[in-house]
Design a protein around this motif. Sequence first.
Motif, short mmCIF file in Angstrom:
data_model
loop_
_atom_site.label_atom_id
_atom_site.label_comp_id
_atom_site.label_asym_id
_atom_site.label_seq_id
_atom_site.Cartn_x
_atom_site.Cartn_y
_atom_site.Cartn_z
N ILE A 28 -8.43 21.39 125.34
CA ILE A 28 -7.49 22.07 124.45
C ILE A 28 -6.07 21.75 124.91
CG2 ILE A 28 -6.69 24.27 123.56
CD1 ILE A 28 -9.56 25.34 124.19
N SER A 29 -5.28 21.23 123.99
CA SER A 29 -3.90 20.85 124.27
C SER A 29 -2.98 21.57 123.30
CB SER A 29 -3.78 19.33 124.11
OG SER A 29 -2.47 18.91 124.31
N VAL A 30 -1.91 22.17 123.80
CA VAL A 30 -0.93 22.85 122.96
C VAL A 30 0.39 22.10 123.05
CG1 VAL A 30 0.30 25.01 122.51
CG2 VAL A 30 -2.04 25.09 123.41
N LEU A 31 0.90 21.68 121.89
CA LEU A 31 2.15 20.93 121.85
C LEU A 31 3.22 21.73 121.11
CD1 LEU A 31 0.69 17.47 120.77
CD2 LEU A 31 1.18 18.25 123.09
N GLU A 32 4.43 21.72 121.66
CA GLU A 32 5.57 22.32 120.97
C GLU A 32 6.17 21.24 120.08
OE1 GLU A 32 8.35 24.43 123.38
OE2 GLU A 32 6.77 25.26 124.64
N THR A 33 6.24 21.52 118.79
CA THR A 33 6.67 20.50 117.83
C THR A 33 7.94 20.87 117.06
OG1 THR A 33 5.19 21.44 116.16
CG2 THR A 33 4.33 19.62 117.49
N GLN A 34 8.50 22.03 117.32
CA GLN A 34 9.65 22.47 116.54
C GLN A 34 10.86 21.54 116.68
OE1 GLN A 34 8.43 24.32 119.06
NE2 GLN A 34 10.10 24.91 120.42
N GLU A 35 10.95 20.78 117.76
CA GLU A 35 12.04 19.83 117.94
C GLU A 35 11.81 18.54 117.15
OE1 GLU A 35 14.85 20.50 119.73
OE2 GLU A 35 14.03 22.51 120.07
N LYS A 36 10.56 18.29 116.75
CA LYS A 36 10.21 17.04 116.07
C LYS A 36 10.07 17.18 114.56
CE LYS A 36 7.69 15.04 119.96
NZ LYS A 36 8.34 15.31 121.06
N THR A 37 9.77 18.40 114.08
CA THR A 37 9.57 18.63 112.65
C THR A 37 9.90 20.08 112.31
OG1 THR A 37 8.00 18.49 110.81
CG2 THR A 37 7.11 19.18 112.92
#
Length: 128
Positions: A28-37
């Motif tokens: 299980i991997s959690v990525l923060e994406t608010q900076e990318k989209t």
Amino acid sequence: MNEQELLDLQKMVDVAINALEDIKAKDISVLETQEKTSLFARMIIASGDSTRQVKALANNVAVDLKEAGFEILSTEGDTGEWTLVDAGDLVVHVMLPAVRDFYDIDTLWGGEKPSFHAGAQKPWHAAD
């Protein structure tokens, strides 16, 4: 995002992770994406051992998020190789290891090899 939105987002992530762990998801991997989209703020990627488990994992995530009061915008992928659950600020991808290895969305969205959620023993690899 204001403080309440961040708390709600963290609760959403926690519910989804617990739902995945309940059915023994791997890596299980959690990525923060608010900076990318601006489309979503977090992405969770997990692996299942079979098409049946991938479907069950995605269904469990959708059911648990709904029960916790979050809206499920859509779910995609009924073959069981790759299923996506769209909950607005959170997108959950559940894949077979070979599919995950091939598309490598962890690196695509994370920019580097992912750090796995607590409990993951090793990075996945299609040959395992």
